[in-house]
Design an enzyme around this catalytic site. Structure first.
Site, short mmCIF file in Angstrom:
data_model
loop_
_atom_site.label_atom_id
_atom_site.label_comp_id
_atom_site.label_asym_id
_atom_site.label_seq_id
_atom_site.Cartn_x
_atom_site.Cartn_y
_atom_site.Cartn_z
N ARG A 83 0.84 -1.20 0.00
CA ARG A 83 0.00 0.00 0.00
C ARG A 83 0.87 1.25 0.00
O ARG A 83 1.77 1.38 0.81
CB ARG A 83 -0.89 0.01 1.24
CG ARG A 83 -1.64 1.31 1.50
CD ARG A 83 -2.93 1.32 0.74
NE ARG A 83 -3.72 2.52 1.00
CZ ARG A 83 -4.74 2.57 1.86
NH1 ARG A 83 -5.07 1.52 2.56
NH2 ARG A 83 -5.43 3.67 2.00
N ARG A 93 -6.08 0.65 -4.33
CA ARG A 93 -5.09 0.19 -3.36
C ARG A 93 -4.97 -1.32 -3.33
O ARG A 93 -5.94 -2.04 -3.59
CB ARG A 93 -5.38 0.73 -1.96
CG ARG A 93 -6.60 0.21 -1.25
CD ARG A 93 -7.91 0.86 -1.64
NE ARG A 93 -7.90 2.31 -1.62
CZ ARG A 93 -8.28 3.03 -0.57
NH1 ARG A 93 -8.69 2.44 0.50
NH2 ARG A 93 -8.29 4.34 -0.65
N ASP A 96 -6.53 -2.35 2.01
CA ASP A 96 -7.06 -1.39 2.97
C ASP A 96 -7.57 -2.20 4.15
O ASP A 96 -8.37 -3.12 3.97
CB ASP A 96 -8.22 -0.64 2.29
CG ASP A 96 -8.71 0.54 3.12
OD1 ASP A 96 -7.93 1.11 3.91
OD2 ASP A 96 -9.88 0.90 2.96
N ASP A 98 -9.44 -1.62 7.72
CA ASP A 98 -10.12 -0.64 8.58
C ASP A 98 -10.54 -1.29 9.89
O ASP A 98 -11.23 -2.31 9.88
CB ASP A 98 -11.38 -0.10 7.88
CG ASP A 98 -11.07 0.79 6.70
OD1 ASP A 98 -9.99 1.42 6.71
OD2 ASP A 98 -11.90 0.85 5.78
N1 ROI Z 1 -15.45 1.02 -2.77
C1 ROI Z 1 -15.64 -0.28 -2.53
N2 ROI Z 1 -16.59 -0.93 -3.21
N3 ROI Z 1 -14.89 -0.96 -1.61
C2 ROI Z 1 -13.92 -0.32 -0.88
O1 ROI Z 1 -13.25 -0.97 -0.05
C3 ROI Z 1 -13.71 1.05 -1.11
N4 ROI Z 1 -12.76 1.73 -0.43
C4 ROI Z 1 -12.56 3.03 -0.63
C5 ROI Z 1 -13.36 3.83 -1.62
C6 ROI Z 1 -12.45 4.45 -2.65
C7 ROI Z 1 -14.12 4.89 -0.84
N5 ROI Z 1 -14.34 3.01 -2.31
C8 ROI Z 1 -14.51 1.70 -2.07
O2 ROI Z 1 -11.66 3.67 0.09
#
Ligand code: ROI
Length: 157
Positions: A83, A93, A96, A98
């Site tokens: 990343r 990315r 991610d 979270d």
């Molecule tokens: N859209 C989807 N479908 N899944 C994600 O994990 C995701 N993550 C993001 C943004 C770009 C907002 N859109 C996303 O950070």
């Protein structure tokens, strides 16, 4: 031990491979047990213009790490999996991670907001969370299930 839910997402470099690798990394965190992981869900990018579809999932862990220690470990895992954070939001990315929920903790600091604000309106977070625990409640007691009716569209976005 604490219970935490972690959202995983990827839309670069073989997202399914990235998510499996990240699940392995979670299972290998110190004093941590990976209790469950959801199915993998594919959806178009939400709030992101011209980028590939995402694969998302949620993991449930038990951990002796504190919230900020866990957050640091998640950032490290993202980095290990390539990343690149260049300050721009909504970028494609490789990974991610979270921190969505950490026990019943409610905090709002510069480095960490809990519950994760994205929970409330992102189907790609709510559906896998409910798959793991259909009776899950947000801190304060609101059942997560009713959040589905707040989603902007029926699409998994
Ligand atoms: N859209 C989807 N479908 N899944 C994600 O994990 C995701 N993550 C993001 C943004 C770009 C907002 N859109 C996303 O950070």
């Amino acid at each position: 031990m604490h219970t935490a839910y972690i959202g995983l997402g990827s839309n670069l470099n073989q997202p399914v491979v990235q998510l499996n690798q990240a699940l392995e990394a979670l299972a290998n965190l110190p004093n941590t047990i990976l209790l469950a992981s959801s199915s993998f869900y594919t959806s178009p990018p939400l709030d992101g213009s011209d980028q590939p579809d995402y694969v998302n999932a949620v993991a449930k862990i038990k951990t002796a790490l504190e919230a900020l220690e866990l957050l640091a470990a998640l950032l490290k895992t993202e980095e290990k999996q390539g990343r690149v954070r260049d300050g721009k939001r909504w970028q494609a990315r490789t990974l991610d991670l979270d921190l969505l929920l950490f026990d019943q903790l409610v905090i709002n600091t510069a480095s960490l907001i809990l519950p994760h604000p994205g929970i409330l309106f992102r189907a790609f977070v709510i559906y896998p969370l409910l798959e793991l625990d259909e009776n899950l409640r947000l801190p304060g007691g609101t059942p997560l299930k009713i959040q589905i009716s707040h989603l902007k569209s029926p699409n998994l976005q």
